[in-house]
Design an enzyme around this catalytic site. Sequence first.
Site, short mmCIF file in Angstrom:
data_model
loop_
_atom_site.label_atom_id
_atom_site.label_comp_id
_atom_site.label_asym_id
_atom_site.label_seq_id
_atom_site.Cartn_x
_atom_site.Cartn_y
_atom_site.Cartn_z
N HIS A 1 12.41 -3.49 -4.70
CA HIS A 1 12.70 -2.12 -4.25
C HIS A 1 14.04 -1.74 -4.85
O HIS A 1 15.07 -2.23 -4.43
CB HIS A 1 12.82 -2.17 -2.73
CG HIS A 1 12.10 -1.11 -1.99
ND1 HIS A 1 10.76 -1.19 -1.71
CD2 HIS A 1 12.53 0.05 -1.44
CE1 HIS A 1 10.40 -0.11 -1.01
NE2 HIS A 1 11.47 0.66 -0.84
N ASP B 1 14.69 7.23 -3.06
CA ASP B 1 14.93 6.03 -3.84
C ASP B 1 15.29 6.42 -5.28
O ASP B 1 16.22 5.88 -5.88
CB ASP B 1 13.69 5.13 -3.84
CG ASP B 1 13.16 4.85 -2.44
OD1 ASP B 1 13.07 5.81 -1.65
OD2 ASP B 1 12.83 3.70 -2.13
N ASP C 1 0.84 -1.21 0.00
CA ASP C 1 0.00 0.00 0.00
C ASP C 1 0.87 1.25 0.00
O ASP C 1 0.79 2.08 0.89
CB ASP C 1 -0.92 -0.02 1.23
CG ASP C 1 -0.14 -0.23 2.51
OD1 ASP C 1 1.09 -0.42 2.44
OD2 ASP C 1 -0.76 -0.22 3.58
N GLU C 2 1.69 1.36 -1.01
CA GLU C 2 2.58 2.51 -1.12
C GLU C 2 2.74 2.85 -2.60
O GLU C 2 2.01 3.68 -3.10
CB GLU C 2 3.92 2.18 -0.44
CG GLU C 2 4.64 3.42 0.01
CD GLU C 2 5.49 3.22 1.27
OE1 GLU C 2 6.18 4.16 1.61
OE2 GLU C 2 5.46 2.15 1.90
N TRP D 1 16.55 13.05 0.42
CA TRP D 1 15.40 12.70 -0.43
C TRP D 1 15.10 13.90 -1.35
O TRP D 1 15.13 13.78 -2.56
CB TRP D 1 14.19 12.35 0.45
CG TRP D 1 14.10 10.88 0.78
CD1 TRP D 1 13.11 10.04 0.37
CD2 TRP D 1 15.01 10.07 1.55
NE1 TRP D 1 13.36 8.75 0.83
CE2 TRP D 1 14.51 8.75 1.55
CE3 TRP D 1 16.19 10.32 2.21
CZ2 TRP D 1 15.15 7.70 2.20
CZ3 TRP D 1 16.84 9.28 2.87
CH2 TRP D 1 16.32 7.99 2.86
N GLU E 1 14.14 -4.67 -0.59
CA GLU E 1 14.18 -3.46 0.23
C GLU E 1 15.27 -3.56 1.30
O GLU E 1 15.92 -2.58 1.65
CB GLU E 1 12.81 -3.26 0.90
CG GLU E 1 12.69 -1.99 1.71
CD GLU E 1 11.24 -1.72 2.11
OE1 GLU E 1 10.45 -2.68 2.14
OE2 GLU E 1 10.91 -0.55 2.39
C1 RAM Z 1 9.46 3.72 2.77
C2 RAM Z 1 9.57 3.67 1.30
C3 RAM Z 1 10.84 4.22 0.72
C4 RAM Z 1 11.65 5.04 1.66
C5 RAM Z 1 10.81 5.70 2.69
C6 RAM Z 1 11.61 6.53 3.67
O1 RAM Z 1 8.15 3.62 3.16
O2 RAM Z 1 9.31 2.40 0.85
O3 RAM Z 1 11.66 3.23 0.16
O4 RAM Z 1 12.31 6.01 0.88
O5 RAM Z 1 10.03 4.82 3.40
#
Ligand code: RAM
Length: 917
Positions: free
Chosen positions: A801, A517, A509-510, A569, A780
């Site tokens: 990821h 990233d 859910d993102e 970021w 990830e």
């Molecule tokens: C997570 C994301 C992403 C990251 C942020 C801080 O929820 O998946 O990869 O950049 O947090």
Amino acid sequence: MMPNKALFKNFIYALACFAIFSVVSCEKTAVLQAPQNLMLSEGFENPLGFYDDEPTFSWQLPVKDDVVGQLAYQIIAASNPDALPDNPDLWDSKKQVSEQSTWIKYEGEPLKSRQKVYWQVRYWNQNDEVSNWSAVQNFELGLLNNKDWQAKWVGLDTAKDSVRWRGKILIHKPQYLRKGFELSNDVTSARLYITAKGVFDVSVNGENVSDDVMPPGFTTYDKRIETITYDVSDLIESGQNTIGVELASGWHSGRLLWGNTPWDNTMSPKILCQLELQMKDGSKEIIISDESWKGITDGPLQFAEIYDGEIYNANLEMPNWTTNNFDDKNWTSVEAVSIDNDVKLEPKRHSTVKGKIKLTPKDVTKINGAVIFDLKQNMVGVPLVKVPMKKGDTLKIRFAEMLSPDGSFYTKNYRSAHSTDYYIAAKDGDITYMPKFTFHGFRYVELSGFDTSKNPAKDWVTGVVQYSDFDDNGTFTSSHEKLNQLQSNIVWGLRGNFFDIPTDCPQRDERLGWTGDAQVFGPTSMFNADVYKFWASWLQSVREAQLEDGAIPWTVPDARGNKIASSGWGDVCTIIPWKIYMRTGDTRILEENFKMMQHWLEYHELKSKHYISNMMSFSDWLQPYPENGDNRGDTSSKLIGTAFFAHSAKLTAQVAEVLGKPQEQAKYENLYKKVAKAFENEFFDETGKVNSVAETQTSYLLALAFDLLSDDKKENAKKLLLEKIAEADNHLRTGFLGTPLLSEVLDETGEIDLMYKLLFNETYPSWFYSINQGATTIWERWNSYSKEEGFNPMNMNSLNHYAYGAIGQWMYERIAGIAPLEAGYKVIRIAPKPRDPLTSASAELETPYGKVSSAWEVKDGTFTLNVTVPPNTRAKVIVPGAMEAVEDTEDVKTARTETGRIELLVQSGTYTFKSKL
Ligand code: RAM
């Protein structure tokens, strides 16, 4: 490397030079072969509905031995192909003496919406011999301004009877919208301009107009909505016609994590549609979306959400609803709303998502009345199912990226994304279904609810891999299986997360445009895929999402609306334009983004005191073994923020220099120096050791990569970094921000052996560790899953990821050895660094000038390097080992000889070099 004299040296530079092709080209009077691979702006070929009325032109010179470089060029443009080449009524650049063959700005008559332009180019080679004209290219502009639209936003009020997810987010029912119309004359050409606040699929007279997936895509909807143009000339008939549009929430009105977007996503989805017809008698007609359209929500698609999947009830199908042969008397009239001039309607400036690859299952396993199909590759897209069913039964389609050890589906990492599709059958027999307004990240597909009297077969399921419609751009391969798997995982990470915007992950859910990233993976993506237009387009969204104080939201488009930025970021806005510029040489990407960079630096200043940053930061996200147990790792967020402040200032100064803005250049160089000094004083002692904050690999990496220490401290800082790595048993201890800097810094400090060691490590944390656990994409976390401990207990555990795939850049640039030395690969560095356990590696890359390649092999102590340097470029080739001195020729000159390497300057062509290692 062994000493020079002890070794045999063998040097062949084979100016192989395509002798076989040179038949035509030698004669003085002959015209040269025409330029090829003509491109418009960021890489468009003959686009329809084009966005850019001030385009740039690029072309490549043919690979011929009479074409080494370009002395001059000429571009001509006309409103009619017959006017070319003699009467270019829009533009004649005339012969321009210039080597430039890329990104030449259009300087002709102003162009307008709908305009069609035809163009050609020719060049003069190094000897001032002229080429043939290229084939005629064309483009047609879309509707460039809101005032071009007469149509209104139309749709049903689905908000009133929608349900709320977790009490807050509206879940709208998909809609079916249609309009019948009669034409009095025959049509010669028809353009359908269309978009949605939501996602749509459009048909004309029963024919699907395109195979686009979920257009128009995801932009900063409060600022800009992209529009799509289709040529529907062949679908329009004389007399009666029908347009039908399926519409679902998509990103605009659907459920997004947090749901606090700057645009109103509680609003019922709507479409905007304008059909412009050119009639045979010379007249024009226009059909627009307005109050006369009708709609219904009782169609077969009852539910469609990006995160959650679809519910399709075949009993509600409405045969022929997009044809003339349908009665819509029970349908409801739509709401129609005039367009809002604050939200710009602009033609989409990169490619729509398409189904690009089809995967077939390798294994089929039955498990408790269900059947599991294993595609053996973690992918993103939808399944195409062809399954026997019984009338009234519900087929349930579930997805998983991995199976739990007991064979059950691991879906905990989807978090609240239901990610399940349902199909309710209207008859006995085989059904065919492919979801339309959702996508999933998966390797496994589970079906239940099918006709169990039938034996499951592999062809029941096809995995349709969907991503923005770009081509591959580079390849990398080596003698090492796991390194090749890593390359494959990087490429699949790219395919999985370039779904209209660069996403963090494609399954839970993102699926949002996380800026950090994107910042780390950008350069690697540019190597593997033709994604310049993808990034240029997203950067427009970044500019639009920038807040008044200069903050860049965590995700773009902004799905959170919390008005704060994270260091490392938000710096995507300085880093990505610069890195794209280095790989394309197109200054426009800098021009477009310079203001945003300046504004971002103001935010940095706002968030710092005496140049030390207080900016919020996700820091070195997901660093392994964090002492504080936090996702943000151990490196001080102040140190990180200050380092990125300095780095962004430095990049902005570099951009100012390229753009010829000396005042700004001086201003930002000065700022960089001040921040660097503050950084050094605050976080390092006089010996170059990290002081007063946690001493981590990343703290040294940032200081060294961003050049933040004075010379007297650098050496010791390097030594301390190596100590930190040694302390970790020669393993990395870096997260999202630190990892991409490892290769950069170790490479620059000459620690190639150590970088190879880190890259080829098999144990946690390392790239191969996840491969050893079965990864087919980048994960990830370094340990998202392990054979000994199973799944990482955190449910934030994406198995797709791309961030750690940033290592790709070092693989192509240093293992294979291809890097830009001058922006756009006008001058290329080919400098491979061969080491055990590799015996060979090679890469190929499509640069703006054509294909460059580097392939090396080590056999019996002899190093052989084959390189191709495209026309109109030069390369500095650094051959490792011992090589006999080379006699200079026109094509190859020795620049420098040192023990263990020789540096050569070469012209375009194909060469082989040999040395002794
Ligand atoms: C997570 C994301 C992403 C990251 C942020 C801080 O929820 O998946 O990869 O950049 O947090």
